[in-house]
Design an enzyme around this catalytic site. Structure first.
Site: not given
Length: 351
Positions: A68, A70, A116, A119-120, A145, A181, A183-184, A214, A243-244, A292
């Site tokens: 995320g 880079d 965040n 969205g990849f 990843n 994730s 966000n997808t 993951k 992940n988040t 964290g």
């Protein structure tokens, strides 16, 4: 006062994603220059007690950069020079993607957290793969990843992941499959047994090795156990936890908590560490602990609870470029305090 403390007000005056892009440009500008060597001399901690092996790869320290930060593999050598023991780039998708509309990244400063919904967003497997082929590799292990393209139907996910792997996998010391994730649309549904077997089995058959997966912190425990059964059945090499989260702890104080997306940083630290322990107790493969981490105590807690390696991203935003150095020096003090000869000896000591 650290130099980063003087820079914080200027960076925090910018939108979060703009500040991130500014830091990326600075890192890109110093990568491969004498300044990179200066950074390594300042921030790298070299001590055999920090060295560890996981899934057949040797790591100079256990502290790495999470996916995320880079996304397009533009600055892995500069990040390595900040003292990180590995860098995980991506998530990379088969197709180039703009991601979700801006704004899509939000600081929760009172909580030392970030929300965040990126969205990849990335340049796609062809461009990232070409960059990895053209540019020198970092002098620490590089993870890649991989995620699913938004436009790809869920039933075609395995083919989509395979396309990405075939373009970036040759340059990776390990490949991490992101099915977690938030966000997808629909991505997290791929954490069920049938989908995991299809995706991970396809990549394994294609030669992906080491191959990691993951997981989300929001998976119920029975679902985690079922996913771990797939890990064991397919002979995967490791698990990344976590992940988040889409959940919002009651402790959050920032008004930005209302933003939609994945929450990372301090508020999920205890939960992520608990998930690391839960997974480590149920599998023999190495676990990478994420969530964290911002100081030596937090990294050490994940290691003692079964993490062979740890990663961070949000902590870098709040603590600055010295964070890996600070954690590694702190880990050495904690190892000495508790009588461990190495990080490897401390892994899972509390299990």
């Amino acid at each position: 006062m650290r130099a980063y403390d003087f820079a914080k007000p200027a960076l925090y005056a910018l939108p979060a994603e703009t500040a991130h892009e500014t830091i990326q440009r600075l890192l890109r500008a110093v990568q491969g220059t004498p300044i990179q060597s200066f950074l390594r001399d300042r921030y790298a901690v070299s001590d055999e007690r920090l060295e560890t092996d996981a899934f057949g790869v040797g790591f100079p320290t256990p502290v790495g950069v999470a996916a995320g930060f880079d996304k397009n593999a533009r600055v892995p050598r500069a990040l390595a020079a900040l003292g990180f023991g590995h860098v995980e780039v991506g998530g990379v998708t088969a197709e180039r993607q703009p991601g979700n509309p801006r704004p899509r990244m939000f600081r929760l400063r009172e909580d030392e957290a970030i929300v965040n919904r990126m969205g990849f967003n990335n340049e796609g497997a062809d461009i990232v793969g070409d960059r990895l082929n053209r540019e020198p590799a970092p002098d620490v292990p590089l993870g890649v990843n991989v995620g699913k393209s938004k436009a790809t139907p869920l039933e075609d996910a395995a083919t989509d992941y395979l396309y990405t792997y075939e373009r970036v996998g040759a340059h990776a010391d390990y490949v991490a499959v992101n099915v977690s994730s938030p966000n997808t649309p629909g991505l997290r549904s791929l954490q069920n047994r049938d989908s995991l077997e299809q995706i991970l089995g396809t990549l394994s058959d294609a030669g992906a090795d080491p191959l990691l997966v993951k997981f989300s912190p929001d998976l119920p425990e029975p679902a985690v156990e079922e996913a771990l059964a797939v890990v064991d059945d397919l002979g995967l090499d490791g698990v990344i936890a976590t992940n988040t989260t889409t959940e919002r702890p009651d402790t959050l104080r920032s008004p930005q908590q209302a933003e939609r997306g994945g929450l990372s940083g301090k508020p999920i630290e205890a939960r992520a560490t608990s998930t690391v322990r839960f997974i480590a107790e149920r599998t023999d493969v190495p676990v990478i602990g994420v969530g964290g981490v911002s100081d030596a105590a937090g990294a050490y807690a994940k290691i003692r609870n079964g993490a062979s390696l740890v990663q961070l991203y949000t902590g870098l935003v709040y603590e600055g470029p010295s964070i890996a150095c600070d954690i590694n020096e702190g880990l050495l003090e904690l190892l000495e305090r508790d009588g461990f000869d190495s990080v490897a000896d401390a892994v899972g000591a509390d299990l």
